[in-house]
Design an enzyme around this catalytic site. Sequence first.
Site, mmCIF file in Angstrom:
data_model
loop_
_atom_site.group_PDB
_atom_site.id
_atom_site.type_symbol
_atom_site.label_atom_id
_atom_site.label_comp_id
_atom_site.label_asym_id
_atom_site.label_seq_id
_atom_site.Cartn_x
_atom_site.Cartn_y
_atom_site.Cartn_z
ATOM 1 N N CYS A 1 0.835 -1.209 0.000
ATOM 2 C CA CYS A 1 0.000 0.000 0.000
ATOM 3 C C CYS A 1 0.871 1.262 0.000
ATOM 4 O O CYS A 1 2.027 1.240 0.442
ATOM 5 C CB CYS A 1 -0.887 0.022 1.233
ATOM 6 S SG CYS A 1 -2.263 -1.144 1.181
ATOM 7 N N GLU B 1 0.593 3.799 1.922
ATOM 8 C CA GLU B 1 0.956 4.210 3.291
ATOM 9 C C GLU B 1 2.198 3.448 3.764
ATOM 10 O O GLU B 1 3.054 4.005 4.453
ATOM 11 C CB GLU B 1 -0.206 3.927 4.259
ATOM 12 C CG GLU B 1 -1.479 4.688 3.965
ATOM 13 C CD GLU B 1 -2.424 3.954 3.011
ATOM 14 O OE1 GLU B 1 -1.940 3.225 2.120
ATOM 15 O OE2 GLU B 1 -3.634 4.111 3.154
HETATM 16 N N1 THU Z 1 -4.265 0.449 -1.338
HETATM 17 C C1 THU Z 1 -3.430 1.369 -0.775
HETATM 18 O O1 THU Z 1 -2.406 1.737 -1.361
HETATM 19 N N2 THU Z 1 -3.762 1.863 0.432
HETATM 20 C C2 THU Z 1 -4.881 1.527 1.143
HETATM 21 O O2 THU Z 1 -5.032 1.934 2.276
HETATM 22 C C3 THU Z 1 -5.885 0.671 0.522
HETATM 23 C C4 THU Z 1 -5.461 -0.039 -0.700
HETATM 24 C C5 THU Z 1 -3.915 -0.102 -2.647
HETATM 25 C C6 THU Z 1 -3.601 -1.571 -2.650
HETATM 26 C C7 THU Z 1 -3.877 -1.940 -4.088
HETATM 27 O O3 THU Z 1 -2.714 -1.684 -4.853
HETATM 28 C C8 THU Z 1 -4.964 -0.972 -4.523
HETATM 29 O O4 THU Z 1 -4.997 0.052 -3.535
HETATM 30 C C9 THU Z 1 -6.329 -1.602 -4.634
HETATM 31 O O5 THU Z 1 -6.679 -2.282 -3.480
#
Ligand code: THU
Length: 139
Positions: free
Chosen positions: A60, A62
């Site tokens: 993610c 974050e």
């Molecule tokens: N994702 C994030 O980068 N942060 C979050 O808090 C939720 C999900 C990303 C993971 C994945 O690459 C995409 O969003 C779809 O789930």
Amino acid sequence: MQEMNNSSSEKKLFELAQSARQNAYAPYSHFAIGAAIESENGNFYFGCNVENLSYPVGTCAEAGAIASMIAGGDKKIRKILVIADSKELIAPCGACLQRIKEFADDSTLILLANMQGIQKQFTIAELLPFGFVSSELKK
Ligand code: THU
């Protein structure tokens, strides 16, 4: 050192998260996310989601921003901004709330943004009121 006031630090967070989002590697979900952190010491870090053909290996936005903060020598998040281009506001997933909590205190703010700007802000306690903490583990 000159302290940035709230609005200029939030503008910087927004710009950093937006530009990190443009570099997101999301060929599977096609859902690009950017994150930016202002540390307690006033330093700035950013990250984006990085997906993988083996889906669970993806990370993610974050997590990337937090890894960068740790590599940069900071340990406390003053503000973290998360941005996506979506009608529905994106909040950090459960795992990322736990990641944020590790480096947060009661005043840490989580700012949620879309392309139009920052739309909402929460404390970590509001989003993760009963997250995992254990003083026992530290013994
Ligand atoms: N994702 C994030 O980068 N942060 C979050 O808090 C939720 C999900 C990303 C993971 C994945 O690459 C995409 O969003 C779809 O789930």
